[in-house]
Design a protein around this motif. Structure first.
Motif, PDB file in Angstrom:
ATOM      1  N   GLU A  17      43.489  42.460  31.811  1.00 26.16           N
ATOM      2  CA  GLU A  17      42.592  42.787  32.928  1.00 26.16           C
ATOM      3  C   GLU A  17      42.427  41.643  33.928  1.00 26.16           C
ATOM      4  O   GLU A  17      42.133  41.885  35.099  1.00 26.16           O
ATOM      5  N   ILE A  18      42.645  40.412  33.469  1.00 26.12           N
ATOM      6  CA  ILE A  18      42.470  39.284  34.403  1.00 26.12           C
ATOM      7  C   ILE A  18      43.469  39.385  35.558  1.00 26.12           C
ATOM      8  O   ILE A  18      43.188  38.950  36.671  1.00 26.12           O
ATOM      9  N   SER A  19      44.616  40.035  35.295  1.00 25.72           N
ATOM     10  CA  SER A  19      45.591  40.186  36.388  1.00 25.72           C
ATOM     11  C   SER A  19      45.135  41.256  37.391  1.00 25.72           C
ATOM     12  O   SER A  19      45.713  41.378  38.469  1.00 25.72           O
ATOM     13  N   ARG A  20      44.129  42.024  37.039  1.00 22.29           N
ATOM     14  CA  ARG A  20      43.586  43.041  37.969  1.00 22.29           C
ATOM     15  C   ARG A  20      42.261  42.587  38.570  1.00 22.29           C
ATOM     16  O   ARG A  20      41.474  43.402  39.072  1.00 22.29           O
ATOM     17  N   LEU A  21      42.007  41.297  38.499  1.00 29.02           N
ATOM     18  CA  LEU A  21      40.726  40.756  38.973  1.00 29.02           C
ATOM     19  C   LEU A  21      40.433  41.165  40.420  1.00 29.02           C
ATOM     20  O   LEU A  21      39.295  41.495  40.761  1.00 29.02           O
ATOM     21  N   GLY A  22      41.473  41.142  41.260  1.00 23.73           N
ATOM     22  CA  GLY A  22      41.282  41.453  42.678  1.00 23.73           C
ATOM     23  C   GLY A  22      40.692  42.831  42.899  1.00 23.73           C
ATOM     24  O   GLY A  22      39.842  43.018  43.778  1.00 23.73           O
ATOM     25  N   GLU A  23      41.118  43.815  42.090  1.00 20.59           N
ATOM     26  CA  GLU A  23      40.597  45.181  42.249  1.00 20.59           C
ATOM     27  C   GLU A  23      39.084  45.214  42.019  1.00 20.59           C
ATOM     28  O   GLU A  23      38.349  45.916  42.709  1.00 20.59           O
ATOM     29  N   HIS A  24      38.651  44.447  40.999  1.00 17.50           N
ATOM     30  CA  HIS A  24      37.211  44.411  40.697  1.00 17.50           C
ATOM     31  C   HIS A  24      36.453  43.604  41.739  1.00 17.50           C
ATOM     32  O   HIS A  24      35.351  43.962  42.151  1.00 17.50           O
ATOM     33  N   TYR A  44      44.699  28.953  35.592  1.00 16.18           N
ATOM     34  CA  TYR A  44      44.239  30.136  36.324  1.00 16.18           C
ATOM     35  C   TYR A  44      44.049  29.947  37.825  1.00 16.18           C
ATOM     36  O   TYR A  44      44.276  30.884  38.593  1.00 16.18           O
ATOM     37  N   ALA A  45      43.634  28.751  38.255  1.00 12.14           N
ATOM     38  CA  ALA A  45      43.224  28.605  39.658  1.00 12.14           C
ATOM     39  C   ALA A  45      44.361  28.982  40.603  1.00 12.14           C
ATOM     40  O   ALA A  45      44.191  29.809  41.504  1.00 12.14           O
ATOM     41  N   GLU A  46      45.542  28.405  40.356  1.00 13.49           N
ATOM     42  CA  GLU A  46      46.640  28.649  41.282  1.00 13.49           C
ATOM     43  C   GLU A  46      47.128  30.098  41.227  1.00 13.49           C
ATOM     44  O   GLU A  46      47.289  30.761  42.254  1.00 13.49           O
ATOM     45  N   SER A  47      47.332  30.598  39.988  1.00 15.88           N
ATOM     46  CA  SER A  47      47.880  31.951  39.863  1.00 15.88           C
ATOM     47  C   SER A  47      46.897  32.999  40.389  1.00 15.88           C
ATOM     48  O   SER A  47      47.303  33.960  41.050  1.00 15.88           O
ATOM     49  N   LEU A  48      45.607  32.792  40.148  1.00 18.67           N
ATOM     50  CA  LEU A  48      44.626  33.756  40.664  1.00 18.67           C
ATOM     51  C   LEU A  48      44.602  33.705  42.185  1.00 18.67           C
ATOM     52  O   LEU A  48      44.572  34.743  42.849  1.00 18.67           O
ATOM     53  N   GLY A  49      44.618  32.500  42.727  1.00 23.88           N
ATOM     54  CA  GLY A  49      44.597  32.337  44.184  1.00 23.88           C
ATOM     55  C   GLY A  49      45.762  33.064  44.832  1.00 23.88           C
ATOM     56  O   GLY A  49      45.588  33.799  45.809  1.00 23.88           O
ATOM     57  N   ARG A 109      26.709  37.888  44.574  1.00 22.30           N
ATOM     58  CA  ARG A 109      26.983  38.730  43.408  1.00 22.30           C
ATOM     59  C   ARG A 109      27.609  37.866  42.326  1.00 22.30           C
ATOM     60  O   ARG A 109      28.077  36.757  42.603  1.00 22.30           O
ATOM     61  N   MET A 110      27.670  38.389  41.101  1.00 25.64           N
ATOM     62  CA  MET A 110      28.150  37.562  39.984  1.00 25.64           C
ATOM     63  C   MET A 110      29.153  38.337  39.131  1.00 25.64           C
ATOM     64  O   MET A 110      28.878  39.444  38.675  1.00 25.64           O
ATOM     65  N   LEU A 111      30.322  37.734  38.959  1.00 26.44           N
ATOM     66  CA  LEU A 111      31.358  38.314  38.102  1.00 26.44           C
ATOM     67  C   LEU A 111      31.633  37.323  36.970  1.00 26.44           C
ATOM     68  O   LEU A 111      32.010  36.185  37.232  1.00 26.44           O
ATOM     69  N   ALA A 112      31.420  37.757  35.733  1.00 22.96           N
ATOM     70  CA  ALA A 112      31.595  36.868  34.576  1.00 22.96           C
ATOM     71  C   ALA A 112      32.900  37.195  33.868  1.00 22.96           C
ATOM     72  O   ALA A 112      33.138  38.341  33.482  1.00 22.96           O
ATOM     73  N   VAL A 113      33.762  36.181  33.724  1.00 21.25           N
ATOM     74  CA  VAL A 113      35.016  36.348  32.993  1.00 21.25           C
ATOM     75  C   VAL A 113      35.015  35.362  31.822  1.00 21.25           C
ATOM     76  O   VAL A 113      35.419  34.209  31.981  1.00 21.25           O
ATOM     77  N   PRO A 114      34.524  35.798  30.652  1.00 21.23           N
ATOM     78  CA  PRO A 114      34.505  34.860  29.522  1.00 21.23           C
ATOM     79  C   PRO A 114      35.920  34.560  29.034  1.00 21.23           C
ATOM     80  O   PRO A 114      36.747  35.467  28.932  1.00 21.23           O
ATOM     81  N   SER A 115      36.183  33.290  28.742  1.00 19.46           N
ATOM     82  CA  SER A 115      37.491  32.905  28.209  1.00 19.46           C
ATOM     83  C   SER A 115      37.465  32.844  26.692  1.00 19.46           C
ATOM     84  O   SER A 115      38.504  32.730  26.048  1.00 19.46           O
ATOM     85  N   ILE A 116      36.274  32.868  26.139  1.00 20.70           N
ATOM     86  CA  ILE A 116      36.099  32.874  24.686  1.00 20.70           C
ATOM     87  C   ILE A 116      34.993  33.886  24.373  1.00 20.70           C
ATOM     88  O   ILE A 116      34.192  34.208  25.256  1.00 20.70           O
ATOM     89  N   PRO A 153      41.086  40.687  26.335  1.00 23.46           N
ATOM     90  CA  PRO A 153      41.302  40.271  24.946  1.00 23.46           C
ATOM     91  C   PRO A 153      42.483  39.310  24.767  1.00 23.46           C
ATOM     92  O   PRO A 153      42.463  38.478  23.863  1.00 23.46           O
ATOM     93  N   ASP A 154      43.494  39.409  25.643  1.00 17.24           N
ATOM     94  CA  ASP A 154      44.623  38.469  25.537  1.00 17.24           C
ATOM     95  C   ASP A 154      44.167  37.033  25.813  1.00 17.24           C
ATOM     96  O   ASP A 154      44.655  36.092  25.193  1.00 17.24           O
ATOM     97  N   VAL A 155      43.231  36.894  26.742  1.00 12.08           N
ATOM     98  CA  VAL A 155      42.679  35.561  27.039  1.00 12.08           C
ATOM     99  C   VAL A 155      41.842  35.068  25.852  1.00 12.08           C
ATOM    100  O   VAL A 155      41.948  33.921  25.431  1.00 12.08           O
ATOM    101  N   ILE A 156      41.034  35.958  25.297  1.00 13.06           N
ATOM    102  CA  ILE A 156      40.143  35.583  24.183  1.00 13.06           C
ATOM    103  C   ILE A 156      40.969  35.138  22.974  1.00 13.06           C
ATOM    104  O   ILE A 156      40.644  34.149  22.304  1.00 13.06           O
TER     105      ILE A 156
END
Ligand SMILES: [Zn+2]
Length: 362
Positions: A17-24, A44-49, A109-116, A153-156
């Protein structure tokens, strides 16, 4: 009877889902500030950007490592200088708490992406502030929960399994502490404090059931580096069920003793849930719960490799004096008293020493 319930706006858990972050993100704003844990930043910073393209005006910032007043002020200033309309926190509980507070202060607004999946910080409106040295200072209840919690879950599973199991420790506390609050008639953290809803109690109970059923299987799968149904169930339990459960039912002496343990410097390498689970054992002793229940909990924690003694928490010397200090700190916290049991320094001290003795004998 009055009652109240609070929750994040949305919770989405899906592999990749992290690869679909932009949609959210598109639903929340165009000018995001990303606050990212230092050790995830390069990944993450570069690839997300790049992935987000020109639709968004992104600013990336590394988290300083502690959710302290100073770090919150720093991130808040960056958010307001950038004109951020949404803050995306990517990382552990302290990163997300700092992002939550900065979002609150800048009305973003706040979007939380837990890595653990080690705590229930991602879903809640609670922000726990520490000193720069890592001693607990205070907890704030914000008026709003994160707008979206996005869990991949892949990140976790890419994080060490110890974090997932610490999250199990924290989530296992949810039902025991919900029950303590229910029995004591104490209030939750929603809109100034109300009795728990039936929904929240059912969630706390389900959290406990999922953990007993799935945690050991999830541990083994995560150690093998794979995502199974058990892993996904435990991620949900640690994050959503535990988060909704604690916020809507209340925490109790397990977290009160956790907070007090932070006065001991030797415990700073121990994870939140690892301290909390020892606090659960203390709570069960404090409430004089049946021996069978305590023994079952001890055996279960040991099977997961969670701490059940003071030595497991790295408290090995001057034990009596340190336990006294912890007990004195614990009674100062309001949450410690959210139990039907009488709670003074003597009672807490006795519960900690008795829990340690039970743990050593298990
Ligand atoms: Zn917790």
């Amino acid at each position: 009877m009055s009652r109240s319930f609070g929750s994040p706006g949305r919770y989405v858990q899906r592999r990749g889902e992290i690869s679909r972050l932009g949609e959210h993100l598109a639903d929340l704003g165009r000018q995001p500030l990303f606050l990212v844990d230092a050790f995830l930043y390069d990944r993450y910073a570069e690839s997300l950007g790049k992935g987000l393209g020109s639709d968004f005006q992104c600013r990336f910032e590394k988290f300083g490592g502690e959710c302290s007043d100073r770090e919150i002020a720093r991130v808040t200033k960056i958010a307001s200088d950038h004109g951020a309309d949404v803050i995306v926190g990517i990382g552990g509980g302290k990163t997300l708490d700092t992002a939550k507070m900065a979002a609150h202060r800048t009305n973003a607004r706040m979007l939380a992406v837990p890595s653990i999946a080690s705590t229930d910080a991602p879903t809640s409106a609670v922000v726990v502030v520490y000193t720069d040295e890592g001693v607990l200072q205070e907890a704030h209840n914000l008026p709003r929960n994160p707008d979206l919690v996005l869990v991949d879950p892949d990140v976790i599973v890419a994080a060490p399994v110890r974090f997932l199991m610490a999250g199990v420790g924290d989530a296992l506390a949810t039902w025991y502490e919900a029950r303590a609050n229910f029995d004591a008639g104490t209030l939750n953290y929603i809109s100034g404090g109300f009795p728990a809803t039936r929904a929240a109690l059912a969630i706390a109970r389900e959290c406990h059931a999922v953990i007993l059923e799935q945690a050991l299987m999830a541990k083994q799968a995560a150690e093998a580096g794979v995502v199974t149904r058990a892993v996904e169930d435990i991620i949900e339990a640690n994050t959503l069920l535990s988060g909704l459960g604690f916020e809507n039912c209340g925490v109790s002496a397990a977290h009160g003793i956790h907070d007090a343990l932070t006065v001991l410097p030797e415990i700073h390498g121990v994870l939140h849930g690892e301290k909390v689970i020892f606090g659960v054992l203390c709570l069960l002793v404090l409430e004089n719960r049946p021996q069978a229940e305590i023994e079952e909990t001890l055996r279960f924690c040991r099977s997961l490799g969670l701490p059940i003694t003071l030595a497991d928490l790295n408290i090995k010397e001057d034990v009596r004096a340190k336990v006294r200090r912890v007990a004195e700190a614990a009674v100062k916290g309001k949450i410690t008293h959210a139990t039907r049991a009488p709670v003074g320094v003597e009672e807490i001290e006795a519960a900690i020493l008795a829990a340690d003795a039970l743990g050593r004998a298990a």
